[in-house]
Motif scaffolding. Structure first.
Motif, short mmCIF file in Angstrom:
data_model
loop_
_atom_site.label_atom_id
_atom_site.label_comp_id
_atom_site.label_asym_id
_atom_site.label_seq_id
_atom_site.Cartn_x
_atom_site.Cartn_y
_atom_site.Cartn_z
N CYS A 3 125.78 -37.96 -31.80
CA CYS A 3 126.04 -36.47 -31.88
C CYS A 3 125.33 -35.52 -32.45
O CYS A 3 124.72 -35.90 -33.42
CB CYS A 3 127.55 -36.20 -32.02
N TYR A 4 125.18 -34.11 -31.78
CA TYR A 4 124.53 -33.14 -32.75
C TYR A 4 125.80 -32.07 -33.13
O TYR A 4 126.62 -31.97 -32.06
CB TYR A 4 123.53 -32.42 -31.91
N ILE A 5 125.67 -31.74 -34.20
CA ILE A 5 126.72 -30.59 -34.58
C ILE A 5 126.07 -29.27 -34.75
O ILE A 5 124.87 -29.11 -35.26
CB ILE A 5 127.10 -30.97 -36.05
N LEU A 10 126.27 -19.15 -34.16
CA LEU A 10 124.58 -18.95 -34.18
C LEU A 10 124.07 -20.11 -33.26
O LEU A 10 122.83 -19.98 -32.90
CB LEU A 10 124.25 -19.35 -35.59
N LYS A 11 124.70 -21.23 -32.96
CA LYS A 11 124.12 -22.01 -31.98
C LYS A 11 122.86 -22.99 -32.71
O LYS A 11 122.28 -23.59 -32.08
CB LYS A 11 123.85 -21.64 -30.72
N LYS A 36 118.71 -31.66 -38.42
CA LYS A 36 118.95 -31.36 -36.98
C LYS A 36 120.22 -31.39 -36.61
O LYS A 36 120.54 -31.03 -35.42
CB LYS A 36 118.19 -32.13 -36.18
N GLY A 37 121.33 -31.52 -37.28
CA GLY A 37 122.46 -31.83 -37.10
C GLY A 37 123.02 -33.08 -36.44
O GLY A 37 124.18 -33.19 -35.91
N ILE A 87 128.75 -31.01 -30.71
CA ILE A 87 130.00 -30.75 -31.20
C ILE A 87 129.77 -29.13 -31.85
O ILE A 87 128.70 -28.81 -32.60
CB ILE A 87 130.72 -31.36 -32.24
N PHE A 88 130.47 -28.27 -31.70
CA PHE A 88 130.22 -26.71 -32.22
C PHE A 88 131.50 -26.54 -33.08
O PHE A 88 132.58 -26.42 -32.85
CB PHE A 88 130.28 -25.76 -31.08
#
Length: 93
Positions: A3-5, A10-11, A36-37, A87-88
């Protein structure tokens, strides 16, 4: 699971998010998000009850100061098709 967070407004990637698993009543940090999240959970943990182990739905918590704690529920096993997601996270007020 890969996953990326991202920050929900701000995205942009959110680094140093604690990826925590609740196991037998204890919060265990299993990894942290990168610059990089990005984070990866490579295996499911089994819940032990006496002499038996059970593959139950895992609850993953995403924790970072300044953000609301978020959760992910994981069901199934490594043969399932679910592999990646974004995931945001929302900032706390």
């Amino acid at each position: 699971m890969k996953c990326y967070i991202y920050d929900s407004v701000l995205k942009t990637p959110v680094k140093s998010v604690e990826v925590v698993q609740l196991l037998d009543g204890k919060h265990i940090v299993i990894t942290m998000s990168s610059v990089k999240g990005y984070f990866e959970v490579s295996k499911q943990t089994k819940l032990t009850m006496g002499m038996e182990s059970h593959n139950l739905g895992n609850l993953i918590l995403l924790k970072k100061q300044g953000y609301l704690t978020d959760t992910i529920e994981i069901y199934g096993n490594s043969n399932d098709l679910y592999k990646r997601d974004s995931i945001f996270m929302k900032r706390s007020e």
